[in-house]
Design an enzyme around this catalytic site. Structure first.
Site, PDB file in Angstrom:
ATOM      1  CG  ASP A 197       1.826   1.545   3.122  1.00 27.11           C
ATOM      2  OD1 ASP A 197       1.747   2.196   2.062  1.00 27.11           O
ATOM      3  OD2 ASP A 197       1.840   0.314   3.151  1.00 27.11           O
ATOM      4  NE  ARG A 235      -3.521  -4.111   5.137  1.00 34.60           N
ATOM      5  CZ  ARG A 235      -3.134  -3.668   3.946  1.00 34.60           C
ATOM      6  NH1 ARG A 235      -1.856  -3.546   3.663  1.00 34.60           N
ATOM      7  NH2 ARG A 235      -4.026  -3.353   3.036  1.00 34.60           N
TER       8      ARG A 235
END
Length: 184
Positions: A103, A23
């Site tokens: 992440d 992202r």
């Protein structure tokens, strides 16, 4: 080593363990930039997902990144209070005008009353197998999850009572300065 400078606009890049982009947040204003801590703010910023989908953030947010802790914290300022979205992640690096981190799926959502919920444990277990998270990473992440929860319980760092007010005021000041220097 280059550091982000207060008032400048940077991107935030989230990756997965396999090196693939997860992202990207297009615009975040730096409020503090040191080798250990970056605090930024954004509002209605464009977010690009790995599959190309895009969306705009809904509310102003204060973002906290640390170079030694395996988590980052997004403080979302909503009408009914501050919600915190905490990503268990690698420490950040600053590269090419961007904050970058990996992440690791586990998330903690903290509500305005400081209760919290651990999210995405199933996703963590799936990706741990699929991407082959090493045992040492698993131990580091779990140790840092414990540290994060202790910060929540002790109201440390971004969870401290005055954190949001201090950094929201700094964000508004920087926006005012930019508006004065860049009239439309």
């Amino acid at each position: 080593m280059a550091l982000p400078v207060e008032g400048e606009t940077i991107q935030i890049h989230s990756y997965k363990h396999n090196g693939r982009i997860h992202r990207v947040w297009q615009e975040t204003m730096v409020l503090k930039g040191t080798k250990n801590v970056v605090i930024g703010a954004n509002e209605k910023t464009l977010v690009i997902e790995s599959d190309g989908r895009t969306w705009l953030t809904r509310e102003p947010s204060i973002c906290y990144f640390h170079s030694e802790h395996w988590f980052n914290i997004i403080c979302m300022l909503r009408e009914d209070g501050v919600y915190y979205y905490c990503n268990v992640s690698s420490p950040f690096v600053y590269d090419n005008n961007s904050i970058k981190y990996i992440d690791y799926d586990l998330d903690v959502k903290v509500f305005p009353d400081m209760t919290y919920a651990l999210l995405d444990e199933d996703e963590y277990e799936l990706h741990k197998k699929e991407m082959g998270y090493p045992e040492v990473i698993d131990k580091i992440l779990k140790r840092n999850l414990t540290i994060l929860i202790s910060w929540i319980q002790q109201r440390r760092g971004p969870f401290a009572p005055d954190f949001i007010e201090v950094w929201t005021n700094r964000y508004e000041l920087n926006r005012d300065i930019q508006a004065d220097t860049n009239p439309e």
